[in-house]
Design a protein around this motif. Structure first.
Motif, PDB file in Angstrom:
ATOM      1  N   PRO A 105      22.859  38.489  47.269  1.00 40.85           N
ATOM      2  CA  PRO A 105      23.838  38.709  46.198  1.00 40.85           C
ATOM      3  C   PRO A 105      23.783  37.597  45.157  1.00 40.85           C
ATOM      4  O   PRO A 105      23.614  36.427  45.502  1.00 40.85           O
ATOM      5  CB  PRO A 105      25.173  38.708  46.940  1.00 40.85           C
ATOM      6  N   VAL A 106      23.965  37.975  43.901  1.00 41.61           N
ATOM      7  CA  VAL A 106      23.996  37.004  42.810  1.00 41.61           C
ATOM      8  C   VAL A 106      25.228  37.270  41.966  1.00 41.61           C
ATOM      9  O   VAL A 106      25.356  38.342  41.371  1.00 41.61           O
ATOM     10  CB  VAL A 106      22.732  37.102  41.921  1.00 41.61           C
ATOM     11  N   GLU A 107      26.140  36.299  41.961  1.00 41.70           N
ATOM     12  CA  GLU A 107      27.377  36.448  41.209  1.00 41.70           C
ATOM     13  C   GLU A 107      27.238  35.927  39.788  1.00 41.70           C
ATOM     14  O   GLU A 107      26.418  35.044  39.516  1.00 41.70           O
ATOM     15  CB  GLU A 107      28.528  35.687  41.882  1.00 41.70           C
ATOM     16  N   SER A 108      28.084  36.449  38.919  1.00 41.33           N
ATOM     17  CA  SER A 108      28.187  35.950  37.557  1.00 41.33           C
ATOM     18  C   SER A 108      29.565  36.294  37.023  1.00 41.33           C
ATOM     19  O   SER A 108      30.285  37.091  37.636  1.00 41.33           O
ATOM     20  CB  SER A 108      27.091  36.564  36.662  1.00 41.33           C
ATOM     21  N   GLY A 109      29.926  35.694  35.903  1.00 37.97           N
ATOM     22  CA  GLY A 109      31.169  36.054  35.242  1.00 37.97           C
ATOM     23  C   GLY A 109      32.300  35.056  35.377  1.00 37.97           C
ATOM     24  O   GLY A 109      33.365  35.263  34.799  1.00 37.97           O
ATOM     25  N   GLY A 110      32.085  34.001  36.135  1.00 34.73           N
ATOM     26  CA  GLY A 110      33.148  33.003  36.249  1.00 34.73           C
ATOM     27  C   GLY A 110      33.323  32.238  34.950  1.00 34.73           C
ATOM     28  O   GLY A 110      32.546  32.377  34.004  1.00 34.73           O
ATOM     29  N   GLY A 111      34.363  31.419  34.906  1.00 32.79           N
ATOM     30  CA  GLY A 111      34.618  30.625  33.718  1.00 32.79           C
ATOM     31  C   GLY A 111      35.986  29.996  33.764  1.00 32.79           C
ATOM     32  O   GLY A 111      36.640  30.000  34.807  1.00 32.79           O
ATOM     33  N   SER A 112      36.398  29.467  32.628  1.00 27.91           N
ATOM     34  CA  SER A 112      37.698  28.818  32.513  1.00 27.91           C
ATOM     35  C   SER A 112      38.591  29.630  31.599  1.00 27.91           C
ATOM     36  O   SER A 112      38.183  29.996  30.494  1.00 27.91           O
ATOM     37  CB  SER A 112      37.519  27.407  31.935  1.00 27.91           C
ATOM     38  N   VAL A 113      39.805  29.882  32.067  1.00 28.62           N
ATOM     39  CA  VAL A 113      40.786  30.623  31.279  1.00 28.62           C
ATOM     40  C   VAL A 113      42.138  29.947  31.425  1.00 28.62           C
ATOM     41  O   VAL A 113      42.342  29.124  32.323  1.00 28.62           O
ATOM     42  CB  VAL A 113      40.896  32.102  31.719  1.00 28.62           C
ATOM     43  N   THR A 114      43.057  30.338  30.565  1.00 28.58           N
ATOM     44  CA  THR A 114      44.427  29.848  30.691  1.00 28.58           C
ATOM     45  C   THR A 114      45.254  30.865  31.487  1.00 28.58           C
ATOM     46  O   THR A 114      44.827  32.017  31.700  1.00 28.58           O
ATOM     47  CB  THR A 114      45.059  29.621  29.317  1.00 28.58           C
ATOM     48  N   VAL A 115      46.412  30.431  31.900  1.00 26.89           N
ATOM     49  CA  VAL A 115      47.294  31.292  32.694  1.00 26.89           C
ATOM     50  C   VAL A 115      47.524  32.617  31.970  1.00 26.89           C
ATOM     51  O   VAL A 115      47.776  32.640  30.769  1.00 26.89           O
ATOM     52  CB  VAL A 115      48.633  30.588  32.951  1.00 26.89           C
ATOM     53  N   GLY A 116      47.424  33.696  32.741  1.00 19.65           N
ATOM     54  CA  GLY A 116      47.600  35.022  32.180  1.00 19.65           C
ATOM     55  C   GLY A 116      46.324  35.648  31.670  1.00 19.65           C
ATOM     56  O   GLY A 116      46.313  36.834  31.306  1.00 19.65           O
ATOM     57  N   GLY A 117      45.252  34.879  31.677  1.00 17.86           N
ATOM     58  CA  GLY A 117      43.986  35.404  31.187  1.00 17.86           C
ATOM     59  C   GLY A 117      43.298  36.316  32.187  1.00 17.86           C
ATOM     60  O   GLY A 117      43.806  36.557  33.296  1.00 17.86           O
ATOM     61  N   SER A 118      42.146  36.818  31.797  1.00 19.17           N
ATOM     62  CA  SER A 118      41.407  37.760  32.627  1.00 19.17           C
ATOM     63  C   SER A 118      39.937  37.359  32.708  1.00 19.17           C
ATOM     64  O   SER A 118      39.401  36.743  31.782  1.00 19.17           O
ATOM     65  CB  SER A 118      41.488  39.177  32.038  1.00 19.17           C
ATOM     66  N   LEU A 119      39.328  37.724  33.797  1.00 14.18           N
ATOM     67  CA  LEU A 119      37.891  37.542  33.987  1.00 14.18           C
ATOM     68  C   LEU A 119      37.363  38.714  34.798  1.00 14.18           C
ATOM     69  O   LEU A 119      38.091  39.278  35.616  1.00 14.18           O
ATOM     70  CB  LEU A 119      37.577  36.241  34.734  1.00 14.18           C
ATOM     71  N   ARG A 120      36.096  39.022  34.590  1.00 14.68           N
ATOM     72  CA  ARG A 120      35.446  40.032  35.415  1.00 14.68           C
ATOM     73  C   ARG A 120      34.225  39.394  36.059  1.00 14.68           C
ATOM     74  O   ARG A 120      33.321  38.919  35.364  1.00 14.68           O
ATOM     75  CB  ARG A 120      35.019  41.250  34.601  1.00 14.68           C
ATOM     76  N   LEU A 121      34.218  39.389  37.363  1.00 15.53           N
ATOM     77  CA  LEU A 121      33.083  38.877  38.122  1.00 15.53           C
ATOM     78  C   LEU A 121      32.152  40.027  38.479  1.00 15.53           C
ATOM     79  O   LEU A 121      32.602  41.147  38.745  1.00 15.53           O
ATOM     80  CB  LEU A 121      33.547  38.180  39.397  1.00 15.53           C
ATOM     81  N   SER A 122      30.874  39.733  38.495  1.00 17.44           N
ATOM     82  CA  SER A 122      29.867  40.715  38.878  1.00 17.44           C
ATOM     83  C   SER A 122      29.018  40.165  40.010  1.00 17.44           C
ATOM     84  O   SER A 122      28.794  38.957  40.102  1.00 17.44           O
ATOM     85  CB  SER A 122      28.961  41.050  37.693  1.00 17.44           C
ATOM     86  N   CYS A 123      28.531  41.075  40.838  1.00 15.60           N
ATOM     87  CA  CYS A 123      27.665  40.689  41.953  1.00 15.60           C
ATOM     88  C   CYS A 123      26.562  41.728  42.072  1.00 15.60           C
ATOM     89  O   CYS A 123      26.827  42.878  42.425  1.00 15.60           O
ATOM     90  CB  CYS A 123      28.465  40.608  43.242  1.00 15.60           C
ATOM     91  N   ALA A 124      25.368  41.300  41.764  1.00 14.48           N
ATOM     92  CA  ALA A 124      24.220  42.195  41.877  1.00 14.48           C
ATOM     93  C   ALA A 124      23.616  42.055  43.265  1.00 14.48           C
ATOM     94  O   ALA A 124      23.284  40.950  43.694  1.00 14.48           O
ATOM     95  CB  ALA A 124      23.186  41.854  40.813  1.00 14.48           C
ATOM     96  N   SER A 125      23.497  43.175  43.974  1.00 17.43           N
ATOM     97  CA  SER A 125      22.982  43.096  45.334  1.00 17.43           C
ATOM     98  C   SER A 125      22.515  44.461  45.816  1.00 17.43           C
ATOM     99  O   SER A 125      23.176  45.452  45.555  1.00 17.43           O
ATOM    100  CB  SER A 125      24.054  42.578  46.290  1.00 17.43           C
ATOM    101  N   SER A 126      21.424  44.469  46.539  1.00 12.27           N
ATOM    102  CA  SER A 126      20.965  45.698  47.190  1.00 12.27           C
ATOM    103  C   SER A 126      20.854  45.475  48.692  1.00 12.27           C
ATOM    104  O   SER A 126      20.055  46.104  49.366  1.00 12.27           O
ATOM    105  CB  SER A 126      19.611  46.125  46.621  1.00 12.27           C
ATOM    106  N   VAL A 127      21.678  44.551  49.183  1.00 12.96           N
ATOM    107  CA  VAL A 127      21.579  44.183  50.588  1.00 12.96           C
ATOM    108  C   VAL A 127      21.792  45.378  51.499  1.00 12.96           C
ATOM    109  O   VAL A 127      20.999  45.686  52.370  1.00 12.96           O
ATOM    110  CB  VAL A 127      22.615  43.086  50.917  1.00 12.96           C
ATOM    111  N   TYR A 128      22.903  46.054  51.272  1.00 11.35           N
ATOM    112  CA  TYR A 128      23.204  47.224  52.089  1.00 11.35           C
ATOM    113  C   TYR A 128      23.511  48.398  51.182  1.00 11.35           C
ATOM    114  O   TYR A 128      24.340  48.295  50.303  1.00 11.35           O
ATOM    115  CB  TYR A 128      24.423  46.961  52.978  1.00 11.35           C
TER     116      TYR A 128
END
Length: 122
Positions: A4-27
């Protein structure tokens, strides 16, 4: 993409939003679980969301109504949409895969990504 390879993290202020992604073909079979865990400094790694192959979801009480997990099967990508973020959501977030049940314990997961950092400031 086996690991698995994650992406999408970062820094936000309270109330903000983020979308994390995980690319994987493990199962890709009918019996699998994909999950998001997080670990803050000095704390145990905890499962925040999980998704079974049949589409059933699990959420930690602390994120219910704010985090949403889903998977794009065509892209073999797992997502975690996080809204209304709080300072206590600050942690390293990991994508993990298990070959069967959506366990709570992290040691029951077979594959892990390298993590992506999420920081929420007030």
């Amino acid at each position: 993409q086996v690991q698995p390879v994650e992406s999408g993290g970062g820094s936000v202020t309270v109330g903000g939003s983020l979308r994390l992604s995980c690319a994987s073909s493990v199962y890709t079979g009918s019996d699998r679980c994909m999950a998001w865990f997080r670990q803050a400094p000095g704390k145990e790694r905890e499962r925040v969301a999980a998704l079974t192959a049949s589409g059933y979801t699990f959420y930690a009480d602390s994120v219910k109504g704010r985090f949403f997990i889903w998977q794009d099967n065509a892209k073999l990508t797992l997502y975690l949409q996080m809204v209304n973020l709080k300072p206590e959501d600050t942690a390293m977030y990991y994508c993990a895969a298990a070959s069967d049940t959506c366990y709570i314990a992290p040691d029951r997961y077979d594959f892990w990504g390298q993590g992506t950092q999420v920081a929420v400031s007030s």
